[in-house]
Design a protein around this motif. Sequence first.
Motif, PDB file in Angstrom:
ATOM      1  N   GLU A   1       0.832  -1.204   0.000  1.00 28.62           N
ATOM      2  CA  GLU A   1       0.000   0.000   0.000  1.00 28.62           C
ATOM      3  C   GLU A   1       0.867   1.256   0.000  1.00 28.62           C
ATOM      4  O   GLU A   1       0.622   2.212  -0.747  1.00 28.62           O
ATOM      5  N   LEU A   2       1.907   1.261   0.821  1.00 26.55           N
ATOM      6  CA  LEU A   2       2.812   2.408   0.876  1.00 26.55           C
ATOM      7  C   LEU A   2       3.618   2.539  -0.416  1.00 26.55           C
ATOM      8  O   LEU A   2       3.905   3.652  -0.882  1.00 26.55           O
ATOM      9  N   ARG A   3       3.985   1.391  -0.986  1.00 26.63           N
ATOM     10  CA  ARG A   3       4.698   1.426  -2.270  1.00 26.63           C
ATOM     11  C   ARG A   3       3.840   2.115  -3.332  1.00 26.63           C
ATOM     12  O   ARG A   3       4.332   2.921  -4.136  1.00 26.63           O
ATOM     13  N   ASN A   4       2.545   1.810  -3.350  1.00 24.54           N
ATOM     14  CA  ASN A   4       1.640   2.434  -4.321  1.00 24.54           C
ATOM     15  C   ASN A   4       1.541   3.943  -4.096  1.00 24.54           C
ATOM     16  O   ASN A   4       1.461   4.723  -5.054  1.00 24.54           O
ATOM     17  N   LYS A   5       1.542   4.363  -2.823  1.00 25.31           N
ATOM     18  CA  LYS A   5       1.492   5.805  -2.529  1.00 25.31           C
ATOM     19  C   LYS A   5       2.766   6.491  -3.015  1.00 25.31           C
ATOM     20  O   LYS A   5       2.715   7.592  -3.568  1.00 25.31           O
ATOM     21  N   ILE A   6       3.902   5.825  -2.797  1.00 24.32           N
ATOM     22  CA  ILE A   6       5.173   6.398  -3.250  1.00 24.32           C
ATOM     23  C   ILE A   6       5.175   6.529  -4.770  1.00 24.32           C
ATOM     24  O   ILE A   6       5.602   7.559  -5.327  1.00 24.32           O
ATOM     25  N   SER A   7       4.673   5.532  -5.452  1.00 27.05           N
ATOM     26  CA  SER A   7       4.626   5.577  -6.922  1.00 27.05           C
ATOM     27  C   SER A   7       3.704   6.699  -7.393  1.00 27.05           C
ATOM     28  O   SER A   7       4.041   7.452  -8.325  1.00 27.05           O
ATOM     29  N   ALA A   8       2.543   6.820  -6.743  1.00 22.32           N
ATOM     30  CA  ALA A   8       1.594   7.881  -7.129  1.00 22.32           C
ATOM     31  C   ALA A   8       2.195   9.252  -6.895  1.00 22.32           C
ATOM     32  O   ALA A   8       2.087  10.151  -7.747  1.00 22.32           O
ATOM     33  N   LEU A   9       2.847   9.445  -5.754  1.00 21.99           N
ATOM     34  CA  LEU A   9       3.451  10.742  -5.451  1.00 21.99           C
ATOM     35  C   LEU A   9       4.592  11.046  -6.411  1.00 21.99           C
ATOM     36  O   LEU A   9       4.752  12.184  -6.866  1.00 21.99           O
ATOM     37  N   SER A  10       5.366  10.056  -6.750  1.00 21.75           N
ATOM     38  CA  SER A  10       6.464  10.263  -7.697  1.00 21.75           C
ATOM     39  C   SER A  10       5.937  10.677  -9.063  1.00 21.75           C
ATOM     40  O   SER A  10       6.501  11.552  -9.733  1.00 21.75           O
ATOM     41  N   ARG A  11       4.835  10.041  -9.496  1.00 21.90           N
ATOM     42  CA  ARG A  11       4.242  10.422 -10.785  1.00 21.90           C
ATOM     43  C   ARG A  11       3.752  11.863 -10.750  1.00 21.90           C
ATOM     44  O   ARG A  11       3.918  12.620 -11.709  1.00 21.90           O
ATOM     45  N   VAL A  12       3.126  12.240  -9.634  1.00 22.49           N
ATOM     46  CA  VAL A  12       2.614  13.607  -9.494  1.00 22.49           C
ATOM     47  C   VAL A  12       3.749  14.617  -9.589  1.00 22.49           C
ATOM     48  O   VAL A  12       3.679  15.613 -10.308  1.00 22.49           O
ATOM     49  N   LEU A  13       4.834  14.342  -8.880  1.00 27.33           N
ATOM     50  CA  LEU A  13       5.973  15.263  -8.889  1.00 27.33           C
ATOM     51  C   LEU A  13       6.602  15.330 -10.274  1.00 27.33           C
ATOM     52  O   LEU A  13       7.058  16.378 -10.716  1.00 27.33           O
ATOM     53  N   HIS A  14       6.624  14.206 -10.960  1.00 25.26           N
ATOM     54  CA  HIS A  14       7.201  14.175 -12.301  1.00 25.26           C
ATOM     55  C   HIS A  14       6.338  14.939 -13.303  1.00 25.26           C
ATOM     56  O   HIS A  14       6.847  15.544 -14.256  1.00 25.26           O
ATOM     57  N   GLN A  15       5.001  14.929 -13.062  1.00 25.23           N
ATOM     58  CA  GLN A  15       4.076  15.561 -13.991  1.00 25.23           C
ATOM     59  C   GLN A  15       3.931  17.065 -13.768  1.00 25.23           C
ATOM     60  O   GLN A  15       3.274  17.744 -14.554  1.00 25.23           O
ATOM     61  N   GLN A  16       4.506  17.596 -12.675  1.00 25.99           N
ATOM     62  CA  GLN A  16       4.389  19.038 -12.411  1.00 25.99           C
ATOM     63  C   GLN A  16       5.002  19.808 -13.579  1.00 25.99           C
ATOM     64  O   GLN A  16       6.141  19.577 -13.972  1.00 25.99           O
ATOM     65  N   SER A  17       4.211  20.738 -14.118  1.00 26.30           N
ATOM     66  CA  SER A  17       4.687  21.490 -15.285  1.00 26.30           C
ATOM     67  C   SER A  17       5.810  22.439 -14.919  1.00 26.30           C
ATOM     68  O   SER A  17       6.571  22.875 -15.774  1.00 26.30           O
ATOM     69  N   VAL A  18       5.903  22.826 -13.650  1.00 25.79           N
ATOM     70  CA  VAL A  18       6.971  23.708 -13.199  1.00 25.79           C
ATOM     71  C   VAL A  18       7.763  22.979 -12.132  1.00 25.79           C
ATOM     72  O   VAL A  18       7.206  22.483 -11.165  1.00 25.79           O
TER      73      VAL A  18
END
Length: 644
Positions: free
Chosen positions: A229-246
């Motif tokens: 469950e925590l691994r999935n949260k880390i993956s989701a957060l990493s994707r979010v940070l990677h997708q930040q336009s700035v």
Amino acid sequence: MSESPFEALLAQSLALPSLPGVYRYFDAAGGVLYVGKARNLKKRVSSYFQKNHGGTRIGHMVGKIVRMETTVVRTEAEALLLENNLIKSLKPRYNILFRDDKSYPYLKIASHAFPRMAYYRGSIDRRHRYFGPYPSAWAVKESIQLLQKVFRIRTCEDTVFSNRTRPCLLYQIKRCSGPCVDLVTAQDYAADVANAESFLLGDSQLVLRQLESRMTAHAERLEFEQAAELRNKISALSRVLHQQSVESTSDKDVDILVVKVQGGKACVNLAMVRGGRHLGDRAYFPVHVEDAAGLQAEEEAAATASIEQQVLEAFIAQHYIDVPVPPTLVLGEPVGRELIEAISTQAGSRITAVFQPREQRRLWLEMAQKNADIQLARLLAEEGSQQARTRALIEALELEPDELDTFRIECFDISHTAGEATQASCVVFENHAMQNREYRRYNIEGITPGDDYAAMRQVLTRRYGKLAEAMAAEVDAPTAGDASGADARPGTAGARMPDLVLVDGGKGQVSMAREVFSELGLPLSLIVGVEKGEGRKVGLEELVFADGREKVYLGRDSAALMLVAQIRDEAHRFAITGMRARRAKVRVGGSQLEDIPGIGPKRRARLLQRFGGIRGVAAASVEELASVEGIAFELAEEIYRALH
């Protein structure tokens, strides 16, 4: 021989102290012309009255001044803050003004055993946590969706949360951890909330490290489901940070401000970075830019500030009176050091202003500048379109207004339902836009229900009767002054007749308007009726004139007809919404029954239910009223007297 107002003002200014302060100039009607600040009140204020300014902007303004007020303060910073507080509240004619906008939205995390996050706009309650402000509602909602995906914080109302017996759809799609039915422990949920708050504050790397540490601990204890469950949260957060336009930088909270001036209009674009994330932009369009900037340039002959600098300084001074100031401002134009010091003093913390930034800040500034260019171009295009419509209508009707920008149209419409709750509306078009602050509704009384002609007669008489009297008095006594003359607008001390009066209707309504204007001695050429075309189809309307001219069909694609239809439809909307509100009030008993002693909610409801509405109650006899449960004979007599 008494001294002139100009001499009196000069004497008053020479008696002022040589101290910092703020001054206000007023015209004959009591309106505020200008608010200014001065390092030396005596020197600055007296300079207005010690020489002839000719036809300059200062000259025009000084010619209108009849009174002034001054306030002495301790420092220049205090003068600057007071000046802009007064500008916001008094809205002077010769200052750059930024209209009050809606308050900024926030993301709120409410205090609770299982805290809830929500969109919020309003006053701050210290029991809860607030993040922002955000430039738009969309930015808040995007952040909420992001936090739902990564941390699965609940968004449901507390009443819903307390009464759930099984998890909702958000749990099924992995947007909530299901605290309502104990599918997550209070400890784990609190950790998710803490991580969400850290993320909003810009500590995304710290959040990632904490999640990784917790995942490792679960794996070492062979708690693989929790670790996954925590691994999935880390993956989701990493994707979010990677997708930040700035990209995130060391800057956590920054406002980026740029100005674009073109065609007599200005746009200030505010971009907001919070928690290291670029949240979006908001554009502001000040008024009085040309007058105020020109006045300031003439007032301070040695000043080298460009119009862009003046607009930006006005925005900073007015905007941050009510809005929290971030520690860093990235600016497209240089501003005075005393301004930054003043807002720092007000905020109680050090504010840094950066001009000509580098690296990431420069990218932010370029993005903000591009958005300012786009927003101002859009505004100029829209205004150009509206001006073209106004000009097309003036040309189609062969009118000759004094100025295109002051061309004024008032449009009337009547609305009722089978004669019930008749209301007339008057909407105003001026300066190429609808002026909703000048809209008026008129309750029509004392006519045969459904008689639209009588309703039109009543509203026109009420609207223009007093104005016609004032105009007649002006003709009889031309030297009495112009405070109530033909330049006065209905309902105000300085009113004037509109350039065009539109009535929604054909020959019948126009004939009624002609009768009213003839009786009042007003020019018939102002009246134009909007007659619906064949089949009442939009685009087939014809214009009917009260002065005997032939009907005019402008054409389905005519810009003039588009403007007429826009104003007519707005009058109809304004009338029908008012009529519905009044009808609803009447149908639930209105104030007529509420004002009768002894009639409370229960008795009122019984009366309305028995007789089918207030009209039925009014038509009932005393005996019929007394037959209603809870209505004694004496009370029935009182009701009858009140309604007749």
